[in-house]
Design a protein around this motif. Structure first.
Motif, PDB file in Angstrom:
ATOM      1  N   ASP A 171       0.820  -1.209   0.000  1.00 37.34           N
ATOM      2  CA  ASP A 171       0.000   0.000   0.000  1.00 37.34           C
ATOM      3  C   ASP A 171       0.857   1.264   0.000  1.00 37.34           C
ATOM      4  OD1 ASP A 171       0.757  -0.787   2.526  1.00 37.34           O
ATOM      5  OD2 ASP A 171      -1.256  -0.852   3.355  1.00 37.34           O
ATOM      6  N   HIS A 200      -2.824  -5.462   3.456  1.00 35.79           N
ATOM      7  CA  HIS A 200      -2.890  -4.278   2.594  1.00 35.79           C
ATOM      8  C   HIS A 200      -4.072  -3.401   2.990  1.00 35.79           C
ATOM      9  CE1 HIS A 200      -2.953  -1.754  -0.943  1.00 35.79           C
ATOM     10  NE2 HIS A 200      -1.905  -2.377  -1.458  1.00 35.79           N
ATOM     11  N   PRO A 226      -4.418   2.744  -1.093  1.00 33.87           N
ATOM     12  CA  PRO A 226      -5.361   1.695  -0.686  1.00 33.87           C
ATOM     13  C   PRO A 226      -5.836   0.925  -1.915  1.00 33.87           C
ATOM     14  CG  PRO A 226      -5.921   3.830   0.279  1.00 33.87           C
ATOM     15  CD  PRO A 226      -4.899   4.096  -0.782  1.00 33.87           C
TER      16      PRO A 226
END
Length: 276
Positions: A171, A200, A226
């Motif tokens: 991320d 993540h 994200p």
């Protein structure tokens, strides 16, 4: 035994900044976990993050515990070699990778990799316990996968499986194509029976909070990307994902913790997979 690549090599390849000039993701994580290895710039950003997302401290704790859980799963499957990509600063609770692995294996080999020279300095000092652990430390960007795997080939027995950790790392890599190329090269390199664990950040849950968090990271000069559950599922292409699949971290840890947490607590997807 300790194997490392000189800091001067990395200094030529990366634009380095003084540790206290701007926040770092590793020191932010350390702060959220209650550690002491952080600077005023990190604390200021953490305070702003916690104003918009007060759940981040618990999320960081769960991510740390998932890292330990994934290591134990691999060790229980007979894996004794571990590649920790984006290792970050030493973890609390006895959850550094080699500590967890030694609860299941008599001897382990570990390669700790991080692009942050501050992190590598701490890793060399605090995550280098000696026999029965062979610990190596490489300052490198995880996306520079050829360099990482070249070093790993010198540390590991490639006739045996390797467990790879990517926890809260991808991320921080916004380039989708670079991430895909890195994972393809990594999976192709791994021996059969190897494990890959990933956690993540996602905007699938708490989307407004996560959007604010990403904006504050960007303002501080830190990348944050994200990704959706489907995107994270795609990271395991070519591998067999273990039960319970790609789920919230709290679901992975169900039964491992004294109490359960709703999926939105971590705002992250996670999974553990094996190369057939």
């Amino acid at each position: 035994m300790s194997t490392s690549v000189s800091a001067s090599t990395v200094a030529r390849a990366y634009r380095l900044v003084q540790p206290s000039c701007r926040p770092s993701s590793a020191r932010l994580s350390n702060y959220l976990l209650g550690g002491k290895d952080h600077y005023e710039s990190d604390r200021q950003l953490a305070a702003r993050l916690l104003q918009v997302a007060p759940w981040l401290e618990r999320a960081e704790d769960l991510n740390c515990r998932f890292a330990g859980y994934a290591t134990a799963v691999a060790a229980d499957r007979g894996v004794g070699q571990f590649l920790d990509l984006g290792c970050g600063l030493p973890r609390p609770f006895g959850l550094d990778l080699h500590e967890v692995a030694l609860t299941c294996r008599e001897r382990v080999r570990v390669l700790y990799v991080d692009h942050d020279l501050h992190v590598i300095a701490h890793a060399r000092a605090l995550m280098n316990p000696g026999d029965p652990v062979v610990a190596a430390h490489l300052p490198a960007n995880v996306l520079d996968i050829d360099r990482v795997l070249s070093c790993a080939a010198k540390v590991f027995d490639l006739g045996r499986p390797v467990a790879v950790s990517l926890h809260g790392v991808l991320d921080l890599c916004p380039d989708d194509d670079a991430v895909r190329a890195m994972l393809d090269a990594l999976v192709a390199w791994l021996p059969a029976g190897s494990c890959l664990s990933i956690s993540h950040l996602t905007g699938d849950v708490r989307p407004e909070d996560v959007c604010h968090v990403a904006a504050l990271y960007a303002e501080a000069g830190l990348p944050l990307r994200p990704r959706s559950r489907q995107e994270v599922i795609g990271f395991f292409n070519g591998l067999e994902v273990l039960d319970p699949g790609v789920t919230a971290i709290s679901e992975q840890l169900r039964g491992a913790l004294a109490f359960t947490h709703p999926p939105e607590v971590s705002a992250a997807w996670s999974g553990i997979a094996v190369k057939p």
